[in-house]
Design an enzyme around this catalytic site. Structure first.
Site, PDB file in Angstrom:
ATOM      1  N   ALA A  45       0.811  -1.214   0.000  1.00  0.00           N
ATOM      2  CA  ALA A  45       0.000   0.000   0.000  1.00  0.00           C
ATOM      3  C   ALA A  45       0.848   1.270   0.000  1.00  0.00           C
ATOM      4  CB  ALA A  45      -0.946  -0.006   1.187  1.00  0.00           C
ATOM      5  N   THR A  46       2.039   1.204   0.570  1.00  0.00           N
ATOM      6  CA  THR A  46       2.902   2.392   0.543  1.00  0.00           C
ATOM      7  C   THR A  46       3.213   2.765  -0.903  1.00  0.00           C
ATOM      8  OG1 THR A  46       3.860   1.834   2.689  1.00  0.00           O
ATOM      9  CG2 THR A  46       5.120   3.341   1.306  1.00  0.00           C
TER      10      THR A  46
ATOM     11  N   ASN B 264      -5.746   3.382  11.126  1.00  0.00           N
ATOM     12  CA  ASN B 264      -5.013   2.220  11.630  1.00  0.00           C
ATOM     13  C   ASN B 264      -4.737   2.277  13.124  1.00  0.00           C
ATOM     14  OD1 ASN B 264      -3.446   4.316  10.142  1.00  0.00           O
ATOM     15  ND2 ASN B 264      -1.736   3.393  11.244  1.00  0.00           N
TER      16      ASN B 264
ATOM     17  N   SER C 191      -3.514  -3.470   0.731  1.00  0.00           N
ATOM     18  CA  SER C 191      -2.291  -4.188   1.099  1.00  0.00           C
ATOM     19  C   SER C 191      -2.594  -5.649   1.430  1.00  0.00           C
ATOM     20  CB  SER C 191      -1.654  -3.505   2.313  1.00  0.00           C
ATOM     21  OG  SER C 191      -0.523  -4.235   2.733  1.00  0.00           O
TER      22      SER C 191
ATOM     23  N   HIS D  34      -0.774  -7.827   3.408  1.00  0.00           N
ATOM     24  CA  HIS D  34      -0.468  -8.350   4.750  1.00  0.00           C
ATOM     25  C   HIS D  34      -1.374  -7.831   5.848  1.00  0.00           C
ATOM     26  CE1 HIS D  34       1.932  -5.004   6.721  1.00  0.00           C
ATOM     27  NE2 HIS D  34       1.927  -4.578   5.476  1.00  0.00           N
TER      28      HIS D  34
ATOM     29  N   THR E 275       8.630  -7.035 -13.159  1.00  0.00           N
ATOM     30  CA  THR E 275       8.093  -8.394 -13.208  1.00  0.00           C
ATOM     31  C   THR E 275       7.154  -8.621 -12.029  1.00  0.00           C
ATOM     32  OG1 THR E 275      10.112  -9.141 -14.282  1.00  0.00           O
ATOM     33  CG2 THR E 275       8.752 -10.837 -13.211  1.00  0.00           C
TER      34      THR E 275
ATOM     35  N   CYS F  41       8.315   5.332  18.357  1.00  0.00           N
ATOM     36  CA  CYS F  41       9.742   5.488  18.550  1.00  0.00           C
ATOM     37  C   CYS F  41      10.316   6.265  17.381  1.00  0.00           C
ATOM     38  CB  CYS F  41      10.403   4.120  18.628  1.00  0.00           C
ATOM     39  SG  CYS F  41      11.526   3.990  20.003  1.00  0.00           S
TER      40      CYS F  41
END
Ligand SMILES: *Cc1c(COP(=O)(O)O)cnc(C)c1O
Length: 427
Positions: free
Chosen positions: A92-93, A176, A224, A226, A265, A351
């Protein structure tokens, strides 16, 4: 540190309920485990079927291409699109980079102005900042205290004439961190009335709640693998072909794959996995949403019953079923996380270069730094069970109560002292 606080993190005093294995994964907005059925669909393409989907003159290529085209159909069906409108990417990025940069470059003659909002994923925010550097004007809309964008703010931000005319709006479907669902349909309608292209980061929504690019008036949409129990490193961008037809300037050159929009590819096993993941979501989404919502409400109720000074963050009416973002006021976030280190959840801290910054999403809702740091994001998913929710809630209640027993602030609040009236000595 947890040891000095008297919390024994390695040996829980709780007995493990039947079927619960530690550590418990409850961070399904960060990523999801691969569904074994998805792996099964991918396996042939990781072994025997190794052809290049772009090889047009032999059966190895054709077989790979068939797998890719089936996946295109499966994805399109889940979101109300046609197969030709699906462009495969590495995630998705990349989809969002292609959408925003591709539109900005293609339509720059039309106007110079882009609108997004402050609680977007970094994939959108950082791409917008990059576009600002190359001369575009970007408006970052604020959100209301419940995390939702005010449609009136959006209306007021749109510029209809001149060189700074608005060409693109990018607002996410579901957040998210706090799980709120934006009024996408109304945003899309407004954009279409004004001739503005609407991109939507739907990573957290697709496969979890009904998403339809036609009724939602979406022109470009990032997906996305994952986040929906598919593989990592694969994603898709929906690119509308009719009413209006959206064109993109390609951002990766070389070979003209994906109808010239994304060369390279194709990741055939990954794409097959993404397709299989979408089909499973399509079949199971409705029942799974009910199940996760029940678990979520059960978790929330247990925590709220046992603990005072807790708050849920984000609008709970327009909300993903598997998300709960909760602040445990008067508890230090880091100690809380350390006390529950056999549970994988996310904190309200990010972080950044060795320092712990409060989440920019929670800050955008108006939370103070302390409250943001004391927040936890629970991300329930397909493989979480009620027994796990019981373990997690009992553990959190235990640790929060323990930390508060040690907290002078909490003691003062309980004694009725108004903390805001105290003048703290400078340090
Ligand atoms: C995870 C996520 C992304 C990034 O997706 P990748 O496939 O990991 O690049 C973008 N937007 C949202 C809302 C996300 O949750």
């Amino acid at each position: 540190m947890a040891e000095t606080l008297g919390i024994n993190v390695t040996q829980s005093h709780q007995t493990l309920p039947e079927g619960v294995k530690l550590p418990i994964y409850m961070d399904n907005h960060a990523t999801t485990p691969l569904d074994p059925r998805v792996l099964k669909a991918m396996m042939p393409y990781l072994t025997g079927i190794f052809g290049n989907a772009a090889s047009r003159n032999h059966s190895f290529g054709w077989e790979a291409e068939q797998g890719v085209e089936k996946a295109r159909e499966q994805i399109a069906r889940l979101i109300g699109a046609t197969a030709k409108e699906i462009v495969f990417t590495s995630g998705a990025t990349e989809s969002t980079n292609l959408a925003l940069k591709g539109v900005a470059e293609m339509y720059k003659e039309r106007g110079n102005h882009i609108i997004t909002q402050v609680t977007e994923h970094k994939a959108t925010l950082d791409t917008c900042k990059r576009l600002e550097k190359s001369g575009f004007r970007v408006t970052f809309l604020p959100v209301q205290a419940d995390g939702l964008v005010d449609i009136e703010d959006l209306k007021n931000a749109i510029i209809t004439e001149g060189p700074d005319k608005t060409i693109l709006v990018s607002i996410m479907y579901a957040n998210n961190e706090i799980g709120v669902i934006q009024p996408v349909q109304a945003i899309g309608k407004l954009c279409h009335e004004k001739g503005i292209i609407f991109h939507c980061d739907a990573v957290q929504a697709v496969g979890k709640i009904p998403v339809n690019v036609l009724t939602d008036n979406i022109d470009l949409m990032s997906i996305s693998g994952h986040k929906i129990y598919g593989p990592k490193g694969v994603g898709a961008l929906y690119v509308r072909r009719r009413n209006p037809r959206v064109q993109l300037a390609e951002q990766i050159n070389g070979g003209g794959h994906e109808r010239g929009m994304r060369s390279g590819t194709l990741n055939v096993p990954g794409i097959v996995g993404l397709g299989a993941a979408c089909e499973i979501c399509q079949n199971e989404m409705a029942a799974e949403a009910v199940r996760e919502l029940e678990l979520r409400d059960y978790l929330r109720a247990k925590l709220e019953k046992a603990l005072d000074y807790v708050q849920v963050n984000g609008n709970m009416e327009h909300h993903l079923p598997g998300n709960l973002n909760m602040s445990f006021v008067y508890v230090e976030g880091e100690s809380l996380l350390m006390g529950i280190n056999d549970i994988a959840v996310s904190s309200g801290s990010a972080c950044t270069s060795a320092t712990l910054e409060p989440s920019y999403v929670l800050k955008a809702l108006g939370l103070g730094d302390d409250v943001a740091h004391s927040s936890i994001r629970f991300g329930l998913g397909r493989f979480n069970t009620k027994a796990e929710v019981d373990y997690v809630s009992d553990k959190i209640i235990n640790v929060v109560q323990h930390l508060r027993d040690l907290s002078p602030l909490y003691e003062m609040v309980k004694e009725g002292i108004d903390l805001s009236k105290i003048e703290w000595a400078a340090h």
